[in-house]
Design an enzyme around this catalytic site. Sequence first.
Site, PDB file in Angstrom:
ATOM      1  N   SER A 322       0.798  -1.218   0.000  1.00  0.00           N
ATOM      2  CA  SER A 322       0.000   0.000   0.000  1.00  0.00           C
ATOM      3  C   SER A 322       0.836   1.277   0.000  1.00  0.00           C
ATOM      4  O   SER A 322       1.384   1.632  -1.020  1.00  0.00           O
ATOM      5  CB  SER A 322      -0.980  -0.027   1.173  1.00  0.00           C
ATOM      6  N   LYS A 347      -1.527  -3.959  -2.765  1.00  0.00           N
ATOM      7  CA  LYS A 347      -2.728  -3.365  -2.162  1.00  0.00           C
ATOM      8  C   LYS A 347      -2.896  -1.957  -2.716  1.00  0.00           C
ATOM      9  O   LYS A 347      -2.138  -1.056  -2.386  1.00  0.00           O
ATOM     10  CB  LYS A 347      -2.644  -3.307  -0.637  1.00  0.00           C
ATOM     11  N   GLN A 351      -8.752   3.204   2.511  1.00  0.00           N
ATOM     12  CA  GLN A 351      -9.911   3.079   3.388  1.00  0.00           C
ATOM     13  C   GLN A 351     -10.161   4.368   4.170  1.00  0.00           C
ATOM     14  O   GLN A 351      -9.238   5.122   4.438  1.00  0.00           O
ATOM     15  CB  GLN A 351      -9.719   1.926   4.391  1.00  0.00           C
TER      16      GLN A 351
END
Length: 492
Positions: A322, A347, A351
């Site tokens: 990420s 990833k 969120q």
Amino acid sequence: MKIKKRYLVMYLIMAVAIGAIGTYVGFTFFAGGSNSSTNVASSDRELLVELADHQEALEANMGKMTKVVDAFTVIQDNYLEDVEDKQLIEGAIQGMLQSLEDPYSVYMDQETMEQFNEQIESSFEGIGAEVSMTDGNVTIIAPIKDSPAEKAGLKPNDQVLSVDGESVEGLDLYEAVNKIRGEKGSQVVLEIRRAGVEDNLEIEITRDSIPVETVYSDMYEQNGKQIGVIELTSFSEHTADEFEEELNKLEKDGMDGLVIDVRGNPGGLLPAVEDILKNFVPKDTPYIQIEDPTGKKTRYFSNIDSAKEYPVVTLVNEGSASASEILAAALNEALDYDIVGETSFGKGTVQQTVSMGDGSTIKLTRFRWLTPEGNSINEVGVEPTIEQEMPDYYYTNPVQIDESLTFNQSNNQIANVQIMLEGLGYDTDRTDGYFSEATKEAVEAFQRDQELTVNGEVDEKTAEILQTTIIEKIRNNEEDTQLEKALEVLSK
């Protein structure tokens, strides 16, 4: 107390919609693993308007909640045992999120959220590993640097099957995490399924305090050049400030090139990696693109006029996820800086968390991040421009045996032992899994050096010490071929 049917729809709607808007300051943007630190996002008028629209939509569609209310009533009126309203309501919320089949969209009740928030303090207690839910399996993203999990040999993509003999099947991510975590000094046994290993592993870990330190720096001399190395173990609230402080020190000391090491870094806060990139990517090139639920893509820019005068290399591996991938991809596409190592985790989503007003929280996948050129790496990863693996012994597995391994046997466990012995400097003459005379002599030499019973057999004690010794060598970063390659690239 039981909630009457006619009030339940409004209860659910108000809990989601009004609770979300009333606690907007609780929003957090995540670009990382489940145990990332938290940060408060700044106000955004457009998002407030959007949340208000969601509330209106919910109120307009109250009729669609009838089935949920009917199920609630059937359970309350007919189930054999007493059941609390709160249990059913929270179960409904969890069920909605689970139906998304998104490992990063989760519900945390009040108790879980309190435990989660402990991790924004100076330390927390547990094994020190970032985890995710992948294809329904509790999966290690990466062990934290110098943590019990790292010392015990947990690796990225290890799947946790049970905790202290109790299966985690059917548990959500945070229920599993709560089983794994525990007080300093206590022990936990994880049953691990690891790709490429025939039998499941049982790894015993002694829990400890896990300090939340995210930035480490050093200076290396290579071919007459000063090469700075900054290691980032995660992206938390203070990471960007600490990074800039260490960067300034290295520049002041005459750095000719920089290695940013995000191996084993599972991610964290999106604003943290953005602030770091703003030190490098000039304002005429985006450092990231964000795609919202409607498909609209927004490019983000820094305010600096030019790039650094020195080159930069990013180090990645399969535990880089990420925010780490955002960093590596941005520096590569925007500035053509090399990436050294192995393909990263993959990833590519962001969120947001929203407080539900009672201490519980929903973390929901809301955006997709894209590279400066608009590419998605989700479930693909960032490929290195210069592929470099670590020595073979870095990829070995714990030696768990029921019976001693002896001369003239042949199996995968013996191959694993041979690679460990070779990594420690003992010549086995082969690594194909056949327990040869040379392998026996290597085992005997290791046993003598470790003051063990010298019998040339890999018994339980020999296996334990062998595993401990190889893990210690790995943790000391000996023969770090990936870092050596990065230094070589920058010193040319």
